[in-house]
Design a protein around this motif. Structure first.
Motif, PDB file in Angstrom:
ATOM      1  N   SER A   5       0.774  -1.452   0.354  1.00 12.33           N
ATOM      2  CA  SER A   5      -0.121  -0.038  -0.064  1.00 12.33           C
ATOM      3  C   SER A   5       0.987   1.142  -0.321  1.00 12.33           C
ATOM      4  O   SER A   5       1.542   1.695   0.807  1.00 12.33           O
ATOM      5  CB  SER A   5      -0.907   0.198   1.349  1.00 12.33           C
ATOM      6  N   GLN A  69      -3.070   7.034   1.791  1.00 10.89           N
ATOM      7  CA  GLN A  69      -1.975   7.086   0.324  1.00 10.89           C
ATOM      8  C   GLN A  69      -2.157   7.984  -0.004  1.00 10.89           C
ATOM      9  O   GLN A  69      -1.727   9.247   0.114  1.00 10.89           O
ATOM     10  CB  GLN A  69      -3.571   6.054  -0.675  1.00 10.89           C
ATOM     11  N   TYR A 153      -2.488  -0.269  -4.980  1.00 11.99           N
ATOM     12  CA  TYR A 153      -2.165   0.224  -4.597  1.00 11.99           C
ATOM     13  C   TYR A 153      -2.415   0.170  -3.343  1.00 11.99           C
ATOM     14  O   TYR A 153      -2.412   0.989  -1.952  1.00 11.99           O
ATOM     15  CB  TYR A 153      -3.032   1.810  -5.433  1.00 11.99           C
TER      16      TYR A 153
END
Length: 204
Positions: A5, A69, A153
């Motif tokens: 991630s 993120q 992702y």
């Protein structure tokens, strides 16, 4: 396949090097295509869309990112301009660290550089796999390549746990197919058990 991630740096560490908390309203632009890459961005709340528009005004969505993120980081090493826009999809909170402080943080914390290299390598790997899938005449193979890339992702290997944040029309644009073809392919993928539909969302 295990995914990483990318990229989630400890918030306290970011703030210790001067990161500031920025709030963006829904649909507010974070940066525009052509702006100089000046910051490392990490989402603490909300969602961000990375996109472009062609000469006809048609939108191309690169990705939708969420909490923990980051985005725009690779361009900090190139001292380049953003090749896409970043737009807040929700009321979002984002940590923003200037490029000079970001580089100093990496110099003082070399392990972060190794993690970042792993993330960049993962992105290149999945992009190449997606390009390979796009060469196929099989709509399901094209869609699977795209979904694998998007899911990479989020570091989640569990089946049917990743929500696809795109409309059928957007998926069609991304894989170069007619929307009717994408709808038929998705129905077949559901029958085969590779995706599920829940509240009109696709879960992969």
């Amino acid at each position: 396949m295990k995914t990483i991630s990318c990229m989630n740096i400890d918030e306290n560490l970011l703030r210790s090097f001067g990161a500031e908390d920025k709030t963006f309203k829904k649909k507010e632009t974070i940066f525009n295509e052509g702006d100089h890459a000046m910051y490392y961005f990490q989402i603490t709340k909300g969602k961000v869309k990375l996109n472009n528009y062609n000469e006809d005004g048609k939108e191309f969505i690169h990705n939708v990112l969420g909490k923990n993120q980051s985005f725009g980081d690779a361009l900090l090493f190139l001292n380049q301009y953003y090749p896409m826009n970043a737009v807040s999809l929700d009321n979002s909170e984002i940590l923003r660290l200037p490029r000079s402080q970001f580089m100093e943080m990496l110099r003082q914390n070399p392990d972060l550089s190794l993690e970042m290299n792993a993330c960049f390598s993962q992105e290149i790997f999945y992009k190449l796999k997606m390009v390979q899938s796009m060469a196929s005449q099989n709509p399901i193979q094209r869609l699977t390549g795209l979904l694998n890339y998007l899911k990479s992702y989020h570091g989640n290997d569990c089946a049917h746990s990743f929500p696809i944040e795109f409309t059928r029309q957007q998926l069609a644009s991304l894989v170069g197919l007619r929307v009717e073809t994408v709808i038929r392919a998705l129905k077949k993928m559901e029958k085969e058990g590779s995706i599920v539909f829940k509240d009109r969302k696709i879960l992969y």
